[in-house]
Design an enzyme around this catalytic site. Structure first.
Site, PDB file in Angstrom:
ATOM      1  N   LYS A   1       0.855  -1.189   0.000  1.00  0.00           N
ATOM      2  CA  LYS A   1       0.000   0.000   0.000  1.00  0.00           C
ATOM      3  C   LYS A   1       0.890   1.238   0.000  1.00  0.00           C
ATOM      4  O   LYS A   1       1.281   1.765   1.037  1.00  0.00           O
ATOM      5  CB  LYS A   1      -0.921   0.001   1.221  1.00  0.00           C
ATOM      6  CG  LYS A   1      -2.120   0.938   1.079  1.00  0.00           C
ATOM      7  CD  LYS A   1      -3.077   0.427   0.015  1.00  0.00           C
ATOM      8  CE  LYS A   1      -4.313   1.294  -0.111  1.00  0.00           C
ATOM      9  NZ  LYS A   1      -5.183   0.863  -1.214  1.00  0.00           N
TER      10      LYS A   1
ATOM     11  N   SER B   1      -8.741  -0.642  -4.888  1.00  0.00           N
ATOM     12  CA  SER B   1      -8.935  -0.249  -3.491  1.00  0.00           C
ATOM     13  C   SER B   1     -10.421   0.006  -3.230  1.00  0.00           C
ATOM     14  O   SER B   1     -11.216  -0.916  -3.321  1.00  0.00           O
ATOM     15  CB  SER B   1      -8.069   0.980  -3.172  1.00  0.00           C
ATOM     16  OG  SER B   1      -7.771   1.021  -1.794  1.00  0.00           O
TER      17      SER B   1
END
Length: 619
Positions: A204, A405
């Site tokens: 991430k 996401s």
């Protein structure tokens, strides 16, 4: 009888007012009647539209960005829908309708693609465009493409044509994929700003520009894996379409300086020598060629033709009947009300609810082109889709160029997820950023002191160092959100959270890679999603497609008529307190955009926000 002047004056005023009111009502009734007559004439009388004669060429002169939905002001949107000379945007769905109809139209013999002014569009959108061109060719039509210059996006579309031409002074510029991000760690240190990051997900990397001076090894690995796969697909498609040997594009790029030198700097000749184009022609030479092949039309002083918008207007959707409802989620996801280019959690949830409660809508397609955003806003949308399925209406997600996401979160409640091989998806991870400027405070001599009843009151004050206890609370919340993400994904994909975690951790995948890892059901395009939804709802082959979109209120319409863009109109209403605030798309300049995002996080209405955003986009 005594004369009463005030009584006479009152009667006169009453009579005058009645006359004015009657005149007003008569005028507007006549205006409304005229509107009805024009509408009925257009619907049932054909609006005097001249029928298309045989051997007609369909000319697609596309100007502006290829988009999922319009994002301009009201005036520009009207121009978008009727055509004009100004730069505008072109909706992908309109392009697909026009090409699908042309493939079946016996009067259309040729499709001409004028791509000189076409800009933007993600890879998945361009692939859908190309697939529609292939259907036209399969229908026995000739497709010819021309442009003054081709960038690699325009050329991907053009490569599907039977013949590709470029201006003699033009070029075909294929550069490759990849990007260099800005990293601000040293700059922020010099300013005295500390960025506190809480996240779950090894890959991430959204916040890395604020806490480092370069990408982490994990981020570099993930980006290389993604871009190499997309590049291999892109070059393979071009080489297949143009019947080139494998690796021809890579060899061209490697030897480009030498080839340009040998061609005397003539990029068009280099493109022709490498079989990227079939010929070098000016626009008038293209016209002469098409006149010779087609039918000369005296009214045009050119070949017989019909324009993109003219042809589109002849193939409007049926206004009534059972339909597949389409909702577009394009842009960053926020919690509140969304505007153009922003997916508002409340706005989109309301649109889904509207589709669910509409008896004519038998199934729903959610078209996603989003890199994510607010986890809470994403959940609002996902939950409404879940309720729609529970109500007995099928839900199919069509992934566009990006659905990562939060963009993946909103897809998890679907009966079926269909992605393009070039879709950028995945990025199952969560983070929060808490910037503090206590060092700036010290440099400026600012002091912050006060009394609080508990340690939690004013625990996050950007002018004070972050309290470790508050940081622990935020990390616990981020862990919880990630657990919710993986648990919901596991339930949707019929697997375990551990399995999702293996392909999660913020890792971004292409649509093809996601299919191999069980994150999507199958590969396909927008039309595949529509057909799947119709089939699940047991609709016949001639089903209607209804687009459910955010209505424009009176204030927004007025502001747009005054020249404000749609995004500006929404922002003005936010400032006036007429709309709940939602995160805007941000400035165009990359540095300003990055800093604006950091500022928005620190100025949020809540102590912190769990963010599911991938900082990714289709090349």
């Amino acid at each position: 009888m005594a004369f009463k002047p005030f009584s006479a004056l009152r009667r006169g005023v009453v009579w005058l007012w009645s006359a004015l009111d009657a005149t007003r009502r008569t005028f507007f009734n006549l205006l409304f009647l005229l509107f009805l007559i024009v509408l009925l004439w257009m619907v049932f009388g054909g609006g005097g539209v001249k029928p298309i004669a045989g051997n007609t060429a369909l000319v697609l002169e596309l100007k502006g960005d290829l988009v999922e939905q319009y994002q301009a002001n009201l005036r520009e949107t009207v121009l978008d829908s009727v055509g004009g000379d100004s730069k505008r945007t072109v909706r992908l769905r309109d392009v697909l309708v026009v090409l699908e109809k042309a493939a079946e139209d016996p009067n259309i013999s040729t499709v001409v693609l004028l791509l000189d002014e076409m800009e933007g569009g993600g890879l998945a959108m361009l692939r859908e465009f190309g697939a529609a061109i292939d259907k036209v060719k399969a229908g026995g039509k000739k497709v010819v493409a021309w442009s003054g210059n081709y960038d690699q996006k325009r050329y991907l579309v053009a490569s599907h044509a039977d013949e590709v031409y470029v201006h003699p002074m033009g070029m075909v510029l294929i550069e490759g994929f990849g990007r260099h991000k800005n990293y601000y760690r040293d700059a922020l240190d010099k300013l005295g700003v500390t960025v506190n990051l809480m996240k779950v997900g090894t890959y991430k990397s959204f916040a890395e520009p604020f806490i480092a001076n370069g990408p982490s090894d994990a981020a570099r690995e993930a980006d290389a894996y993604l871009f190499n796969a997309l590049w291999a697909g892109y070059t393979g498609e071009i080489e297949k379409n143009r019947r080139l040997e494998g690796g021809a594009v890579a060899r061209l790029i490697d030897t480009l300086p030498q080839q340009m030198e040998a061609a005397g700097g003539n990029a068009a000749k280099v493109a022709l020598a490498n079989k990227l184009v079939d010929g070098l022609k000016t626009r008038d030479e293209m016209r002469a060629m098409l006149i010779k092949r087609g039918v000369y039309e005296e009214s045009y002083k050119s070949f017989r033709q019909v324009g993109f918008y003219d042809y589109l207007s002849r193939h409007q959707q049926k206004p009534f009947g059972d339909a597949v409802g389409v909702i577009v989620a394009a842009g960053n996801i926020t919690e509140g009300l969304g505007g153009p280019g922003v997916v508002g959690g409340l706005t989109t949830a309301n649109l889904i609810r509207q589709a669910r409660e509409d008896d004519e809508i038998k199934a729903v397609v959610l078209r996603v082109d989003s890199p994510g955003g607010s986890a809470y806003g994403s959940e609002l949308i996902r939950r409404e889709l879940e309720l729609t399925r529970a109500a007995g209406k099928p839900v199919v997600v069509s992934m566009g160029s990006t659905a990562a996401s939060g963009g993946y979160w909103i897809a998890m409640a679907a009966d079926e997820i269909i992605a393009d091989p070039y879709t950028v998806t995945g990025s199952i991870g969560v983070f929060a950023i808490l910037p503090t400027a206590d060092k700036v405070r010290d440099k400026l001599g600012i002091h912050t002191e006060g009394v609080t009843t508990t340690w939690l009151a004013d625990a996050y004050n950007p002018l004070r160092p972050l309290d470790p206890r508050f940081g622990q609370l935020v990390q616990s919340s981020i862990n919880h959100v990630y657990n919710e993400f993986t648990t919901k994904a596991a339930a949707a994909r019929k697997t375990t959270p551990a399995k999702i975690d293996e392909v999660g951790q913020g890792r971004v995948w292409t649509g093809a890679q996601a299919k191999d890892r069980g994150l999507v059901d199958r590969l396909g395009g927008y039309r595949d999603a529509l057909d799947s939804a119709a089939r699940r709802a047991k609709l016949d082959g001639d089903y209607r497609v209804a687009y459910i979109e955010r209505p424009v209120n009176r204030i927004e319409r007025f502001l747009q008529m005054m020249g404000a863009s749609a995004a500006q109109a929404v922002n003005i209403q936010v400032k006036l307190g007429l709309l709940e605030e939602a995160l805007p798309a941000g400035p165009v300049a990359q540095v300003a955009e990055d800093m604006a995002f950091l500022s928005e996080l620190s100025e949020g209405r809540k102590p912190f926000a769990a963010v599911t955003h991938c900082l990714c986009a289709s090349p």
